[in-house]
Design a protein around this motif. Structure first.
Motif, PDB file in Angstrom:
ATOM      1  N   UNK A  26       0.843  -1.187   0.000  1.00 12.41           N
ATOM      2  CA  UNK A  26       0.000   0.000   0.000  1.00 12.41           C
ATOM      3  C   UNK A  26       0.884   1.246   0.000  1.00 12.41           C
ATOM      4  N   UNK A  27       0.544   2.184  -0.887  1.00 10.67           N
ATOM      5  CA  UNK A  27       1.253   3.467  -0.944  1.00 10.67           C
ATOM      6  C   UNK A  27       0.543   4.439  -0.011  1.00 10.67           C
ATOM      7  N   UNK A  28       1.252   4.906   0.991  1.00  8.27           N
ATOM      8  CA  UNK A  28       0.688   5.852   1.938  1.00  8.27           C
ATOM      9  C   UNK A  28       0.989   7.273   1.478  1.00  8.27           C
ATOM     10  N   UNK A  29      -0.002   8.136   1.582  1.00  8.28           N
ATOM     11  CA  UNK A  29       0.163   9.544   1.217  1.00  8.28           C
ATOM     12  C   UNK A  29       1.177  10.153   2.167  1.00  8.28           C
ATOM     13  N   UNK A  30       2.158  10.885   1.618  1.00  6.67           N
ATOM     14  CA  UNK A  30       3.210  11.400   2.489  1.00  6.67           C
ATOM     15  C   UNK A  30       3.208  12.916   2.664  1.00  6.67           C
ATOM     16  N   UNK A  31       2.150  13.587   2.256  1.00  5.87           N
ATOM     17  CA  UNK A  31       2.025  15.020   2.506  1.00  5.87           C
ATOM     18  C   UNK A  31       1.391  15.268   3.866  1.00  5.87           C
ATOM     19  N   UNK A  32       0.941  16.479   4.087  1.00 11.18           N
ATOM     20  CA  UNK A  32       0.272  16.813   5.336  1.00 11.18           C
ATOM     21  C   UNK A  32      -1.179  16.338   5.295  1.00 11.18           C
ATOM     22  N   UNK A  33      -1.806  16.327   6.449  1.00 13.29           N
ATOM     23  CA  UNK A  33      -3.210  15.941   6.546  1.00 13.29           C
ATOM     24  C   UNK A  33      -4.081  16.880   5.707  1.00 13.29           C
ATOM     25  N   UNK A  34      -3.840  18.180   5.809  1.00 11.20           N
ATOM     26  CA  UNK A  34      -4.618  19.149   5.026  1.00 11.20           C
ATOM     27  C   UNK A  34      -4.409  18.959   3.525  1.00 11.20           C
ATOM     28  N   UNK A  35      -3.172  18.661   3.121  1.00 10.29           N
ATOM     29  CA  UNK A  35      -2.897  18.383   1.710  1.00 10.29           C
ATOM     30  C   UNK A  35      -3.646  17.131   1.256  1.00 10.29           C
ATOM     31  N   UNK A  36      -3.712  16.132   2.126  1.00  9.11           N
ATOM     32  CA  UNK A  36      -4.445  14.900   1.823  1.00  9.11           C
ATOM     33  C   UNK A  36      -5.915  15.201   1.534  1.00  9.11           C
ATOM     34  N   UNK A  37      -6.531  16.022   2.373  1.00  9.69           N
ATOM     35  CA  UNK A  37      -7.945  16.351   2.181  1.00  9.69           C
ATOM     36  C   UNK A  37      -8.163  17.054   0.848  1.00  9.69           C
TER      37      UNK A  37
END
Length: 158
Positions: free
Chosen positions: A32-43
């Motif tokens: 699984x590739x986990x998103x590595x930016x910030x939480x706000x960037x993820x949203x």
């Protein structure tokens, strides 16, 4: 003698480069590739891509969290399904940012997965360890609650 050392050095460098190439390829396709930016960037990224989110709340000291990492998220078929259909974000509750995000969702057990739709609305949560086949089935059950944009993978048949 000097020639043998040069040849052995060249062969050693070539083997190291080959080994690192293979391990990079494995990490990109079978886990699984986990998103590595910030939480706000993820949203923001979720809204942009119209992909639902899985937040994985975990801790370094959590044994079931490690089991989830080593078994469920490392399963190649599950990883292909998740990577195609979701953005996944690891929330380490041992950090201040992680504690803040955990408080937003009232997380009280680890691991906990929180499922959000592409508009960042809460859909469901899954507490504890789950094998890959079971978790995929549970995520599929939530398809209709997510959005019409939810994708499915015909290649994964668990």
């Amino acid at each position: 003698m000097k020639m043998k050392l040069k040849v052995l050095g060249f062969v050693g460098i070539a083997l190291v480069m080959l080994a690192s190439y293979k391990s990079d390829k494995k990490n990109n396709t079978s886990e699984v590739r986990f998103y590595d930016g910030t939480y706000d960037d993820l949203l923001r990224e979720s809204r942009k891509q119209k992909k639902p989110i899985i937040l994985e709340f975990w801790a370094t000291w959590c044994i079931p969290c490690r089991k989830m990492e080593n078994e469920t998220f490392a399963d190649p078929d599950f990883a292909a399904y998740i990577n195609k259909n979701f953005l996944v974000y690891k929330v380490n509750i041992d950090t201040f940012d992680g504690m803040d995000i955990a408080d937003r969702y009232n997380i009280d057990a680890y691991p906990t997965l929180v499922l959000l739709d592409s508009k960042n609305k809460y859909i469901n949560r899954f507490k504890g360890f789950f094998p890959a086949y079971f978790l995929k089935r549970e995520l599929e059950k939530n398809k209709s609650r997510i959005t019409k944009d939810f994708l499915t993978s015909t290649a994964v048949n668990n």
